[in-house]
Design a protein around this motif. Structure first.
Motif, PDB file in Angstrom:
ATOM      1  N   GLN B 124       0.831  -1.206   0.000  1.00 57.68           N
ATOM      2  CA  GLN B 124       0.000   0.000   0.000  1.00 57.68           C
ATOM      3  C   GLN B 124       0.867   1.258   0.000  1.00 57.68           C
ATOM      4  O   GLN B 124       0.587   2.240  -0.724  1.00 57.68           O
ATOM      5  N   ALA B 125       1.986   1.180   0.793  1.00 59.90           N
ATOM      6  CA  ALA B 125       2.895   2.334   0.853  1.00 59.90           C
ATOM      7  C   ALA B 125       3.556   2.582  -0.519  1.00 59.90           C
ATOM      8  O   ALA B 125       3.692   3.728  -0.981  1.00 59.90           O
ATOM      9  N   PHE B 132       2.265   9.116  -5.625  1.00 59.39           N
ATOM     10  CA  PHE B 132       2.814  10.404  -5.249  1.00 59.39           C
ATOM     11  C   PHE B 132       3.931  10.828  -6.212  1.00 59.39           C
ATOM     12  O   PHE B 132       3.980  11.965  -6.715  1.00 59.39           O
ATOM     13  N   ALA B 133       4.847   9.880  -6.532  1.00 60.13           N
ATOM     14  CA  ALA B 133       5.957  10.178  -7.458  1.00 60.13           C
ATOM     15  C   ALA B 133       5.424  10.499  -8.851  1.00 60.13           C
ATOM     16  O   ALA B 133       5.914  11.421  -9.523  1.00 60.13           O
ATOM     17  N   ARG B 135       2.520  11.766  -9.544  1.00 57.89           N
ATOM     18  CA  ARG B 135       1.918  13.090  -9.528  1.00 57.89           C
ATOM     19  C   ARG B 135       3.001  14.185  -9.540  1.00 57.89           C
ATOM     20  O   ARG B 135       2.892  15.203 -10.247  1.00 57.89           O
ATOM     21  N   VAL B 136       4.054  13.921  -8.753  1.00 60.22           N
ATOM     22  CA  VAL B 136       5.142  14.926  -8.727  1.00 60.22           C
ATOM     23  C   VAL B 136       5.823  15.024 -10.084  1.00 60.22           C
ATOM     24  O   VAL B 136       6.070  16.122 -10.606  1.00 60.22           O
ATOM     25  N   LEU B 137       6.085  13.827 -10.688  1.00 64.36           N
ATOM     26  CA  LEU B 137       6.788  13.846 -11.975  1.00 64.36           C
ATOM     27  C   LEU B 137       5.906  14.411 -13.090  1.00 64.36           C
ATOM     28  O   LEU B 137       6.400  14.994 -14.060  1.00 64.36           O
ATOM     29  N   GLU B 138       4.577  14.212 -12.960  1.00 64.96           N
ATOM     30  CA  GLU B 138       3.698  14.778 -13.967  1.00 64.96           C
ATOM     31  C   GLU B 138       3.823  16.301 -13.983  1.00 64.96           C
ATOM     32  O   GLU B 138       3.801  16.925 -15.036  1.00 64.96           O
ATOM     33  N   HIS B 139       3.921  16.856 -12.793  1.00 64.57           N
ATOM     34  CA  HIS B 139       4.029  18.308 -12.720  1.00 64.57           C
ATOM     35  C   HIS B 139       5.423  18.812 -13.117  1.00 64.57           C
ATOM     36  O   HIS B 139       5.561  19.924 -13.626  1.00 64.57           O
ATOM     37  N   SER B 140       6.427  17.963 -12.888  1.00 65.47           N
ATOM     38  CA  SER B 140       7.789  18.435 -13.165  1.00 65.47           C
ATOM     39  C   SER B 140       8.297  18.006 -14.551  1.00 65.47           C
ATOM     40  O   SER B 140       9.396  18.378 -14.958  1.00 65.47           O
ATOM     41  N   GLU B 237       9.658   4.300 -16.192  1.00 72.34           N
ATOM     42  CA  GLU B 237      10.459   4.220 -14.975  1.00 72.34           C
ATOM     43  C   GLU B 237       9.571   4.043 -13.750  1.00 72.34           C
ATOM     44  O   GLU B 237       9.843   3.227 -12.868  1.00 72.34           O
ATOM     45  N   LEU B 238       8.467   4.853 -13.752  1.00 71.24           N
ATOM     46  CA  LEU B 238       7.562   4.707 -12.596  1.00 71.24           C
ATOM     47  C   LEU B 238       6.934   3.304 -12.546  1.00 71.24           C
ATOM     48  O   LEU B 238       6.806   2.682 -11.485  1.00 71.24           O
TER      49      LEU B 238
END
Lengths: 231, 268
Positions: B124-125, B132-133, B135-140, B237-238
């Motif tokens: 789950q983590a 989370f990664a 979402r972060v990578l989508e923005h970056s 990669e994700l």
């Protein structure tokens, strides 16, 4: 009071012998005792009846009495002493039967019994100790006493005869006198006294005879015991 | 009172006869009977004494026998008690073993549940971390990142292992197909030429490339050479990160197909 009531009369003669009422009564007593003994001896059993029990009681009582006085000579003295007691009881009580007189109211009968006791003393003494040893006791403790011994033997024999004769004779005479004076039923207490006196006199005569005979038998033993104690 | 000689003599004889009669018929038989009875009584007393002694012996014998029985009973009771103790000890040992086994089983079961729970929590983590990664990578993500990824790809292609390089060449030789190149942003022509040259050097022949714009890759490239994929995009990669995390958590992981093997090789 006729003489026949007081003294034994001659009933008949048998050769030179005069047969008196005393002798005939004695014969009757002998026949009675003999037949009774014969009948009893044929019916003896290990489980005794009343009669056998009574007879055994009489025999054992007499044996015990002899054993008390002469414990070592019961078998030897039993026939003579027991016969004396039985005969005297029956003879003394025979006077209670109407028409009969006790043989022991006759001095001749009591004297004969006394002489038999006298002879028995010496006979048993000589048989037990021998003639010499038996006669020696007359000289002990001192020959000086020999006349006294002889007088003692004679007087005690006479006393034995006269005592029994006098007592039975006096009883019958007293009963006869009371009967003559007071009437038919008056002598009954005297007759009850007669029973007691008859038993007592029989016991005294037999016991004295036993003591005399036992004294003759045991005189040597007493002498040896006295010697042993003095030594 | 007179003394009669005949009476005197006859009385003596009479008394002697009486003595004989009584001795014959009275004293002797009675004494014999009394003696027999006494002998019988003495015999009975002797028999009774003998029976008493026998009874005492029997009593003693029975008492000894009773004592012996008592000892045997005591011994049997002690033996039974010992057997009971041994059986109880054995039963206790068996029960202890069973308890230990049950306790071990429960411990293992509890441990497995804890491991499963821990694994579930880790998965789950990881999923949350992946989201989370992503979402972060989508923005970056942007063209600059894609250019750096392209540079990284161009640097790593010549460094492929000789076996992989040989396998790619054999595949391309057997099935000559155009190489499909997907990118999140449109590639410049210089980048396209540089990439095509690198691929031709890798495959050692002239190839035809189709460039496709795919925003789902977020940033970077995905090159399809037949059944082989060369991935150099954030999306891949994700995805690889999530797959590797799941494969690592599942100790007995799922079977990898040829695609996943190719993908792993290309990732390297």
């Amino acid at each position: 009071m006729a003489d026949s009531e007081m003294f034994a009369t001659v009933l008949f003669r048998l050769g030179p012998l005069e047969i008196t009422g005393t002798v005939v009564t004695t014969w009757g007593i002998i026949v009675l005792l003999g037949l009774s003994a014969r009948l009893l001896s044929r019916r003896l059993q290990l489980q005794p009846g009343p009669v056998q029990l009574l007879a055994e009681g009489i025999v054992t009582t007499i044996e015990d009495a002899i054993r008390t006085v002469a414990p070592d000579h019961v078998r030897l003295l039993m026939p003579f002493i027991a016969s004396l007691w039985i005969f005297l009881v029956v003879a003394n009580l025979a006077g209670l039967i109407p028409g009969l007189h006790s043989p022991t109211r006759d001095l001749s009968a009591t004297a004969a019994l006394a002489i038999l006791v006298f002879l028995s003393v010496h006979l048993f003494g000589i048989r037990s100790q021998g003639l010499k040893n038996y006669l020696r006791h007359y000289l002990t403790p001192s020959p000086i006493l020999l006349p006294f011994h002889i007088i003692s033997e004679i007087t005690r024999t006479i006393a034995l005869a006269v005592r029994l004769f006098g007592n039975i004779m006096s009883l019958e005479t007293a009963a006869l006198l009371i009967l003559l004076v007071a009437g038919f039923l008056a002598p009954i207490p005297i007759l009850m006294l007669h029973i007691i006196e008859a038993l007592v006199q029989a016991y005294i005569f037999g016991m004295l005879a036993l003591i005399y005979v036992a004294g003759g038998l045991q005189s040597q033993q007493l002498r040896q015991q006295s010697k042993g104690e003095s030594s | 009172m007179e003394l009669s000689g005949s009476t005197f003599l006859l009385e003596m004889i009479n008394f002697l006869v009486l003595i004989w009669l009584l001795q014959r018929f009275f004293y002797k038989p009675l004494q014999a009977v009394i003696a027999r009875r006494r002998a019988g009584i003495e015999q009975q007393l002797a028999d009774a004494q003998t029976m008493k002694q026998q009874a005492q012996q029997l009593q003693s014998q029975y008492e000894n026998r009773l004592n012996h029985w008592e000892q045997e009973r005591q011994q049997a009771r002690e033996t039974l008690q010992q057997e009971l103790n041994r059986e109880r000890a054995r039963q206790e040992a068996v029960l202890q073993v069973s308890l230990d086994q049950a306790r071990e089983k429960a411990r293992v079961s509890l441990q497995r549940r804890e491991q499963a729970l821990l694994l579930q929590l880790e998965q789950q983590a990881l999923r949350q971390a992946s989201r989370f990664a992503t979402r972060v990578l989508e923005h970056s993500a942007g063209p600059e990142l894609e250019s750096r990824l392209l540079a990284l790809l161009l640097e790593s292609l010549p460094q492929l292992a000789s076996e992989q390089r040989q396998a790619l060449r054999e595949q391309e030789a057997e099935h000559p197909e155009p190489v499909e190149i997907r990118s999140a942003f449109a590639l410049e022509s210089s980048a396209r030429e540089q990439l095509q040259q690198s691929l031709q050097q890798l495959l050692d022949r002239t190839i035809e490339c189709h460039f496709i714009e795919d925003p789902a890759l977020l940033a970077g490239l995905r090159i399809s050479i037949g059944p082989w994929l060369l991935r150099a995009s954030l999306q891949d990669e994700l995805q690889s990160f999530a797959d590797v995390a799941l494969a690592t958590n599942n100790s007995v992981g799922p079977c990898h197909g040829p695609d996943s093997q190719t993908q792993a090789a290309a990732d390297e």
